[in-house]
Write a protein that holds these residues in place. Structure first.
Motif, PDB file in Angstrom:
ATOM      1  N   LYS A  81     -10.900  35.543 -84.469  1.00  0.00           N
ATOM      2  CA  LYS A  81      -9.690  34.762 -84.170  1.00  0.00           C
ATOM      3  C   LYS A  81      -9.170  35.306 -82.841  1.00  0.00           C
ATOM      4  O   LYS A  81      -8.681  36.441 -82.778  1.00  0.00           O
ATOM      5  N   ASP A  82      -9.313  34.534 -81.775  1.00  0.00           N
ATOM      6  CA  ASP A  82      -8.982  35.031 -80.439  1.00  0.00           C
ATOM      7  C   ASP A  82      -7.617  34.567 -79.938  1.00  0.00           C
ATOM      8  O   ASP A  82      -7.155  35.031 -78.898  1.00  0.00           O
ATOM      9  N   GLY A  83      -7.022  33.586 -80.647  1.00  0.00           N
ATOM     10  CA  GLY A  83      -5.675  33.144 -80.280  1.00  0.00           C
ATOM     11  C   GLY A  83      -5.571  32.491 -78.912  1.00  0.00           C
ATOM     12  O   GLY A  83      -4.582  32.677 -78.216  1.00  0.00           O
ATOM     13  N   LEU A  84      -6.577  31.740 -78.512  1.00  0.00           N
ATOM     14  CA  LEU A  84      -6.570  31.114 -77.184  1.00  0.00           C
ATOM     15  C   LEU A  84      -6.202  29.631 -77.293  1.00  0.00           C
ATOM     16  O   LEU A  84      -6.804  28.914 -78.092  1.00  0.00           O
ATOM     17  N   PRO A  85      -5.260  29.160 -76.479  1.00  0.00           N
ATOM     18  CA  PRO A  85      -4.873  27.748 -76.587  1.00  0.00           C
ATOM     19  C   PRO A  85      -6.005  26.789 -76.212  1.00  0.00           C
ATOM     20  O   PRO A  85      -6.087  25.687 -76.732  1.00  0.00           O
ATOM     21  N   ASN A  86      -6.877  27.225 -75.298  1.00  0.00           N
ATOM     22  CA  ASN A  86      -7.965  26.341 -74.852  1.00  0.00           C
ATOM     23  C   ASN A  86      -9.200  26.412 -75.741  1.00  0.00           C
ATOM     24  O   ASN A  86     -10.192  25.717 -75.502  1.00  0.00           O
ATOM     25  N   LEU A  87      -9.159  27.259 -76.793  1.00  0.00           N
ATOM     26  CA  LEU A  87     -10.302  27.356 -77.704  1.00  0.00           C
ATOM     27  C   LEU A  87      -9.761  27.682 -79.093  1.00  0.00           C
ATOM     28  O   LEU A  87      -9.778  28.832 -79.530  1.00  0.00           O
ATOM     29  N   PRO A  88      -9.245  26.655 -79.803  1.00  0.00           N
ATOM     30  CA  PRO A  88      -8.561  26.926 -81.069  1.00  0.00           C
ATOM     31  C   PRO A  88      -9.429  27.736 -82.039  1.00  0.00           C
ATOM     32  O   PRO A  88     -10.646  27.553 -82.100  1.00  0.00           O
ATOM     33  N   ASP A  89      -8.757  28.612 -82.778  1.00  0.00           N
ATOM     34  CA  ASP A  89      -9.456  29.407 -83.800  1.00  0.00           C
ATOM     35  C   ASP A  89      -9.867  28.519 -84.969  1.00  0.00           C
ATOM     36  O   ASP A  89      -9.260  27.477 -85.224  1.00  0.00           O
ATOM     37  N   GLY A  90     -10.864  28.985 -85.709  1.00  0.00           N
ATOM     38  CA  GLY A  90     -11.326  28.222 -86.872  1.00  0.00           C
ATOM     39  C   GLY A  90     -11.355  29.065 -88.124  1.00  0.00           C
ATOM     40  O   GLY A  90     -10.709  30.118 -88.204  1.00  0.00           O
ATOM     41  N   GLU A  91     -12.113  28.600 -89.112  1.00  0.00           N
ATOM     42  CA  GLU A  91     -12.274  29.310 -90.400  1.00  0.00           C
ATOM     43  C   GLU A  91     -13.504  30.197 -90.243  1.00  0.00           C
ATOM     44  O   GLU A  91     -14.627  29.745 -90.435  1.00  0.00           O
ATOM     45  N   PHE A  92     -13.260  31.433 -89.872  1.00  0.00           N
ATOM     46  CA  PHE A  92     -14.391  32.268 -89.470  1.00  0.00           C
ATOM     47  C   PHE A  92     -14.808  33.300 -90.505  1.00  0.00           C
ATOM     48  O   PHE A  92     -13.978  33.910 -91.163  1.00  0.00           O
ATOM     49  N   GLN A  93     -16.113  33.521 -90.583  1.00  0.00           N
ATOM     50  CA  GLN A  93     -16.653  34.714 -91.225  1.00  0.00           C
ATOM     51  C   GLN A  93     -16.712  35.805 -90.152  1.00  0.00           C
ATOM     52  O   GLN A  93     -16.503  35.532 -88.982  1.00  0.00           O
ATOM     53  N   LYS A  94     -17.042  37.033 -90.557  1.00  0.00           N
ATOM     54  CA  LYS A  94     -16.917  38.131 -89.588  1.00  0.00           C
ATOM     55  C   LYS A  94     -17.823  37.897 -88.364  1.00  0.00           C
ATOM     56  O   LYS A  94     -18.918  37.336 -88.494  1.00  0.00           O
ATOM     57  N   PRO A  95     -17.338  38.335 -87.209  1.00  0.00           N
ATOM     58  CA  PRO A  95     -18.090  38.075 -85.971  1.00  0.00           C
ATOM     59  C   PRO A  95     -19.293  38.996 -85.813  1.00  0.00           C
ATOM     60  O   PRO A  95     -19.348  40.064 -86.430  1.00  0.00           O
ATOM     61  N   HIS A  96     -20.220  38.583 -84.976  1.00  0.00           N
ATOM     62  CA  HIS A  96     -21.271  39.515 -84.553  1.00  0.00           C
ATOM     63  C   HIS A  96     -20.655  40.541 -83.608  1.00  0.00           C
ATOM     64  O   HIS A  96     -19.624  40.283 -83.003  1.00  0.00           O
ATOM     65  N   GLU A  97     -21.312  41.674 -83.494  1.00  0.00           N
ATOM     66  CA  GLU A  97     -20.753  42.726 -82.621  1.00  0.00           C
ATOM     67  C   GLU A  97     -21.147  42.503 -81.174  1.00  0.00           C
ATOM     68  O   GLU A  97     -22.204  41.953 -80.888  1.00  0.00           O
ATOM     69  N   MET A  98     -20.291  43.010 -80.279  1.00  0.00           N
ATOM     70  CA  MET A  98     -20.672  43.073 -78.863  1.00  0.00           C
ATOM     71  C   MET A  98     -21.324  44.427 -78.610  1.00  0.00           C
ATOM     72  O   MET A  98     -20.978  45.409 -79.272  1.00  0.00           O
ATOM     73  N   ASN A  99     -22.231  44.489 -77.630  1.00  0.00           N
ATOM     74  CA  ASN A  99     -22.740  45.810 -77.263  1.00  0.00           C
ATOM     75  C   ASN A  99     -21.795  46.442 -76.240  1.00  0.00           C
ATOM     76  O   ASN A  99     -20.823  45.809 -75.796  1.00  0.00           O
ATOM     77  N   CYS A 100     -22.089  47.686 -75.847  1.00  0.00           N
ATOM     78  CA  CYS A 100     -21.099  48.444 -75.060  1.00  0.00           C
ATOM     79  C   CYS A 100     -20.828  47.810 -73.698  1.00  0.00           C
ATOM     80  O   CYS A 100     -19.685  47.845 -73.218  1.00  0.00           O
ATOM     81  N   VAL A 101     -21.820  47.204 -73.072  1.00  0.00           N
ATOM     82  CA  VAL A 101     -21.584  46.622 -71.739  1.00  0.00           C
ATOM     83  C   VAL A 101     -20.817  45.294 -71.868  1.00  0.00           C
ATOM     84  O   VAL A 101     -19.955  44.980 -71.037  1.00  0.00           O
ATOM     85  N   GLU A 102     -21.108  44.544 -72.924  1.00  0.00           N
ATOM     86  CA  GLU A 102     -20.337  43.309 -73.163  1.00  0.00           C
ATOM     87  C   GLU A 102     -18.871  43.655 -73.450  1.00  0.00           C
ATOM     88  O   GLU A 102     -17.952  43.022 -72.930  1.00  0.00           O
ATOM     89  N   ASP A 103     -18.684  44.681 -74.262  1.00  0.00           N
ATOM     90  CA  ASP A 103     -17.340  45.148 -74.590  1.00  0.00           C
ATOM     91  C   ASP A 103     -16.615  45.628 -73.318  1.00  0.00           C
ATOM     92  O   ASP A 103     -15.438  45.329 -73.085  1.00  0.00           O
ATOM     93  N   TYR A 104     -17.357  46.336 -72.471  1.00  0.00           N
ATOM     94  CA  TYR A 104     -16.807  46.832 -71.200  1.00  0.00           C
ATOM     95  C   TYR A 104     -16.374  45.647 -70.316  1.00  0.00           C
ATOM     96  O   TYR A 104     -15.271  45.633 -69.769  1.00  0.00           O
ATOM     97  N   PHE A 105     -17.246  44.636 -70.212  1.00  0.00           N
ATOM     98  CA  PHE A 105     -16.920  43.464 -69.372  1.00  0.00           C
ATOM     99  C   PHE A 105     -15.694  42.747 -69.931  1.00  0.00           C
ATOM    100  O   PHE A 105     -14.811  42.322 -69.184  1.00  0.00           O
ATOM    101  N   GLN A 106     -15.623  42.656 -71.264  1.00  0.00           N
ATOM    102  CA  GLN A 106     -14.458  42.016 -71.892  1.00  0.00           C
ATOM    103  C   GLN A 106     -13.173  42.731 -71.446  1.00  0.00           C
ATOM    104  O   GLN A 106     -12.199  42.100 -71.035  1.00  0.00           O
ATOM    105  N   LYS A 107     -13.191  44.035 -71.485  1.00  0.00           N
ATOM    106  CA  LYS A 107     -11.986  44.814 -71.139  1.00  0.00           C
ATOM    107  C   LYS A 107     -11.681  44.697 -69.634  1.00  0.00           C
ATOM    108  O   LYS A 107     -10.516  44.585 -69.235  1.00  0.00           O
ATOM    109  N   GLN A 108     -12.720  44.726 -68.823  1.00  0.00           N
ATOM    110  CA  GLN A 108     -12.519  44.605 -67.374  1.00  0.00           C
ATOM    111  C   GLN A 108     -11.855  43.274 -67.020  1.00  0.00           C
ATOM    112  O   GLN A 108     -10.904  43.221 -66.254  1.00  0.00           O
ATOM    113  N   ILE A 109     -12.364  42.196 -67.623  1.00  0.00           N
ATOM    114  CA  ILE A 109     -11.817  40.858 -67.306  1.00  0.00           C
ATOM    115  C   ILE A 109     -10.387  40.746 -67.835  1.00  0.00           C
ATOM    116  O   ILE A 109      -9.501  40.235 -67.142  1.00  0.00           O
TER     117      ILE A 109
END
Ligand SMILES: Cc1cc2nc3c(=O)[nH]c(=O)nc-3n(C[C@H](O)[C@H](O)[C@H](O)COP(=O)(O)OP(=O)(O)OC[C@H]3O[C@@H](n4cnc5c(N)ncnc54)[C@H](O)[C@@H]3O)c2cc1C
Ligand code: SF4
Length: 568
Positions: free
Chosen positions: A170-198
């Motif tokens: 559940k990301d809470g973004l107005p341009n991409l409404p949340d849905g009925e989600f099961q648990k997400p797949h994990e990000m790896n460390c570089v994806e996680d790093y890019f997420q934080k940088q952006i």
């Protein structure tokens, strides 16, 4: 052509044309309401598990270690361009020579003609559309206004998500409404790093985990379907014996069959829809048996056309009568026009020299996603609409193949790790234009005597500007994150390879400029519904199939209510 067996025995309550992602939902919903439903599928039957011949095979069990022999590639220059077409999956793709079409402009038409359609092959990315998507045409004036908004479809997104099984955050973004989600797949460390940088450098740009139709936490409803948790094998396009991902074969079609109300008829090529002028409605369909080439008529009170966007256009264009000489419901003249697709031409890759003490283990049938950030709240660029993007990071290994005997064995057993690679691909909205069309070729026929589809879809200046912007913005974002050796690429691929073709039977408020009303019902022939990609008024930047599912469930609900009121 002689028409056989056109008797009362061929009478049903409802007919569904096509058994893919949207047709499967139509079958499930119609039978749930007790309607005797005939599902007509041009291809062969594909039963869940038993008809996945390569589903449990290891690479070394394939004659060519999963690679395609040159003669298959040469015989299939179109479908061979699809990344998912390889030795393990060829049996689920239409081969070039089997079902010809006319490329008025280059178009790579990728199809799966079998029970389940392309639901066996899809990459399972499932994002909801938002009001920024449904309001886009009204705001920019490049197409007609959608007759629905997000609020109309939101409950139906929830409905289909719960049954199909969608993983995500559940990301809470107005341009991409949340849905009925099961648990997400994990990000790896570089994806996680890019997420934080952006997140730290931009207020309006987000890197999120992809939302996808995989069971990460199956619920009772999924066990009742006979499905189980995804095992992360990433060979989904072969068919998943676990039912780990959503397909019509694993989910909606067997669910419809369990009601005892569905008759599934494979090898049944729908030629056209029969319109009865006296009754002022459609009465059934003409079907060519793919084996005998004999034509039979089947009758029903309502008809759902779910043959996938371009084939649905073909069926309607081929359904001519005195009342509709230019195709069923085509009073407006827009049938076959305003078709569009997604622009996947641009990619960008780079390297990252951090996290060299980390590596990835295992596989993941999903990757992060960057929702559209251009022109969302206001028009800020020299092109209309926007693009989303995929993102992933990975670390490869290198194997030293030197030496002989024990030395070679030691080298092979001890691969060394390379650096991190990152990559993104663009998913751009293309603009539906009147001169972007599909039509019946006046001369060429397919093996069933049905006119071939002539496809005229193309990129325009808006698409070129978007590609440039994607490369510029992602170069900026990659640079900001410290990624090195950035390489941009424009594949120049023809439309079609995105496999997100849409439109031609668009929804709209005004029967003078659109084919379908807000319930996906033909304005001019009320007992015919179109709920696949043909019905889309514009294309958004999100993957489309979840929206086809939600529109289908919503339209069936409406149709059944109208039948009960004797309006259909
Ligand atoms: C490799 C690949 C990756 C993809 N990735 C994604 C993704 O990540 N997310 C996403 O949203 N979408 C994705 N898609 C697209 C997705 O598969 C389609 O949007 C979706 O399957 C469309 O559903 P549909 O019901 O309209 O058509 P289909 O699923 O194609 O089903 C149509 C059915 O109708 C049958 N049919 C056609 N004509 C006739 C006729 N005349 N008579 C009888 N039957 C007929 C066909 O044989 C077929 O079985 C991908 C597709 C592919 C191939
Ligand atoms: S990744 Fe999951 S859904 Fe795909 S084949 Fe493996 S188990 Fe099935």
């Amino acid at each position: 052509m002689t028409i056989l067996e056109s008797t009362a025995a061929n009478q049903y309550d409802a007919i569904v044309v096509g058994s893919g992602i949207s047709g499967g939902w139509a079958a499930k919903e119609l039978t749930k309401h007790g309607l005797r439903t005939l599902v007509l599928e041009r291809g062969r039957d594909v039963k869940h598990v038993t008809d996945y011949p390569t589903g449990m095979m290891s690479p070394w069990e394939f004659e060519h270690r999963t690679q395609l022999p040159l003669e298959i590639k040469e015989a299939n220059p179109i479908v061979s361009k699809c990344y998912a077409f390889y030795e393990g999956s060829t049996h689920f793709f239409v081969k070039d020579a089997e079902h010809p079409y006319v490329q008025e402009k280059p178009f790579d038409w990728i199809r799966g003609y079998q029970v389940g359609g392309k639901s066996l092959l899809w990459a399972r990315q499932t994002q909801r559309w938002s009001d920024f998507d449904f309001e886009g045409p009204a705001r920019d004036g490049f197409a007609v206004d959608w007759p629905i908004r997000y609020a109309d479809i939101a409950p139906w997104y929830s409905y289909v998500e719960k049954f199909a099984g969608i993983s995500g955050n559940k990301d809470g973004l107005p341009n991409l409404p949340d849905g009925e989600f099961q648990k997400p797949h994990e990000m790896n460390c570089v994806e996680d790093y890019f997420q934080k940088q952006i997140a730290s450098k931009y207020k309006d740009r987000n890197v999120i985990q992809g939302r996808c139709a995989h069971l990460t936490e199956p619920k009772d409803i999924h066990f009742q379907q006979g499905r189980a948790q995804c095992q992360h094998r990433t060979i989904c396009e072969r068919g998943c014996p676990f039912g780990g991902y959503f397909s019509s074969n694993a989910s909606t079609i067997p669910w419809a069959a369990k009601t005892g109300k569905m008759t599934l008829r494979p090898h049944s090529v729908v030629h056209s829809i029969i319109y009865d002028e006296k009754k002022g409605k459609a009465t059934g369909v003409r079907v060519i048996d793919a084996n005998t080439k004999k034509m039979t008529e089947y009758y029903a009170r309502i008809i759902f056309v779910n043959a996938a966007a371009l084939n649905t256009n073909l069926v309607l264009l081929n359904s001519t009568s005195n009342r509709f000489p230019n195709g069923l419901g085509n009073d407006s003249g827009v049938l076959g026009k305003y078709v569009a697709f997604h622009n996947y031409r641009a990619t960008i890759s780079a390297e990252y020299d951090g996290f060299l003490d980390m590596k990835t283990e295992g596989r993941r049938p999903n990757s992060p996603y960057i929702p559209r950030f251009r022109n969302v709240h206001k028009q800020e660029t020299n092109f209309l609409r926007g693009y989303a993007a995929g993102f992933n990071a990975g670390r490869g290994t290198y194997t030293n193949q030197d030496g002989i005997g024990a030395d070679l064995k030691k080298n092979l057993m001890n691969p060394s790790w390379g650096g991190w690679h990152v990559g993104s691909h663009m998913m751009g909205e293309t603009i539906p234009k009147e001169n972007s069309t599909v039509q019946l070729d006046p001369n060429k026929k397919d093996p069933f005597g049905i006119p071939q589809l002539a496809i005229n879809m193309f990129y325009d200046d808006n698409d070129e500007k978007m590609i440039k912007d994607f490369h510029e913005q992602f170069t900026e974002m990659y640079t900001a994150a410290g990624f090195k050796n950035i390489r941009t690429r424009d594949s120049k691929q023809a439309p079609g390879l995105d496999i997100h073709e849409m439109g031609g039977v668009r929804m709209g408020k005004d029967p003078k400029t659109s084919m379908l009303n807000k319930w996906n019902q033909l304005h001019a022939c009320k007992n015919v519904f179109v709920t696949d990609g043909a019905s889309m008024t514009s294309t958004s930047t999100q993957n489309p199939s979840l929206t086809y599912m939600a529109l289908t469930a919503r339209a069936v609900d409406y149709a059944v209510k109208e039948m009960k009121k004797q309006n259909l």
